[in-house]
Write a protein that holds these residues in place. Structure first.
Motif, PDB file in Angstrom:
ATOM      1  N   ARG A   1       4.446   6.092  -5.323  1.00 23.32           N
ATOM      2  CA  ARG A   1       3.228   6.378  -4.555  1.00 23.32           C
ATOM      3  C   ARG A   1       1.996   6.446  -5.460  1.00 23.32           C
ATOM      4  N   ASP A   2       0.920   5.783  -5.062  1.00 27.98           N
ATOM      5  CA  ASP A   2      -0.366   5.719  -5.771  1.00 27.98           C
ATOM      6  C   ASP A   2      -0.299   5.012  -7.123  1.00 27.98           C
TER       7      ASP A   2
ATOM      8  N   GLU B   1       0.848  -1.185   0.000  1.00 24.63           N
ATOM      9  CA  GLU B   1       0.000   0.000   0.000  1.00 24.63           C
ATOM     10  C   GLU B   1       0.885   1.237   0.000  1.00 24.63           C
ATOM     11  N   ASN B   2       0.293   2.407   0.100  1.00 27.92           N
ATOM     12  CA  ASN B   2       1.067   3.651   0.096  1.00 27.92           C
ATOM     13  C   ASN B   2       1.924   3.826   1.340  1.00 27.92           C
ATOM     14  N   ASP B   3       1.575   3.180   2.437  1.00 31.41           N
ATOM     15  CA  ASP B   3       2.359   3.269   3.666  1.00 31.41           C
ATOM     16  C   ASP B   3       3.211   2.014   3.820  1.00 31.41           C
TER      17      ASP B   3
ATOM     18  N   PRO C   1       5.115   1.229  -1.024  1.00 27.74           N
ATOM     19  CA  PRO C   1       5.028   1.764  -2.386  1.00 27.74           C
ATOM     20  C   PRO C   1       6.369   1.693  -3.121  1.00 27.74           C
TER      21      PRO C   1
ATOM     22  N   PHE D   1       3.233  -0.925  -6.166  1.00 34.16           N
ATOM     23  CA  PHE D   1       3.440  -1.373  -4.796  1.00 34.16           C
ATOM     24  C   PHE D   1       4.144  -2.727  -4.793  1.00 34.16           C
TER      25      PHE D   1
END
Length: 150
Positions: free
Chosen positions: A81-82, A31-33, A78, A85
């Motif tokens: 990012r976005d 995920e992003n984190d 990531p 991943f």
């Protein structure tokens, strides 16, 4: 695994004409984190008792107890990012088991024990790429390693 569903009947059309049952597994993903976790578990023979049955067999001692050890970790986060991943999971298990037997072995000994060792290693890699708002590309690699048995 993040979740699994065992379906016994009334399957959706995506599963075709399956008979019996269908197990649907969803794996974790990045995920992003950034996230990470690890574990270690097991039991040592020094802390276990072989038991009165095993100790009564010829050639057995109080130290003849099974051992189990396992450790592993997982990482996710990531790449961009976005957009992309990664997720990595590793696990290794080791069992040193004691197998009692009764009867007579080929040397004429009444009963005894055998020691068996099992090692198993698993690696899972997954990358997800958001190509556009409606298109996703997922690449997955799984590997397992266990010693060859003669």
């Amino acid at each position: 695994m993040r979740e699994y569903v065992l379906m016994k009947n009334s399957f959706a059309p995506e599963f075709g004409r399956a008979t019996g049952g269908v197990m649907n597994i969803v794996t974790e993903r990045g995920e992003n984190d950034f996230s990470a976790s690890a574990f270690v578990q097991g039991s040592r023979s020094q802390f276990n008792s072989a038991g009165s049955f095993v100790e009564s067999l010829p050639g057995a001692t109080a130290d003849d107890a099974s051992e189990l050890g396992a450790f592993g970790f997982k990482l996710g986060g990531p790449i961009v990012r976005d957009r992309s991943f990664y997720f990595v999971a590793f696990e290794q298990q080791a069992n040193d088991d004691v197998y009692p037997y009764t009867g007579v072995d080929r040397d004429g000994v009444q009963g005894g024990i055998l020691h068996g060792t099992n090692r198993d290693t698993n690696l899972f890699l997954r990358s997800d790429f958001n190509l556009s708002d409606g298109d996703l590309l997922m690449v997955r690699l799984s590997a397992t390693g266990a010693p060859r048995r003669a």
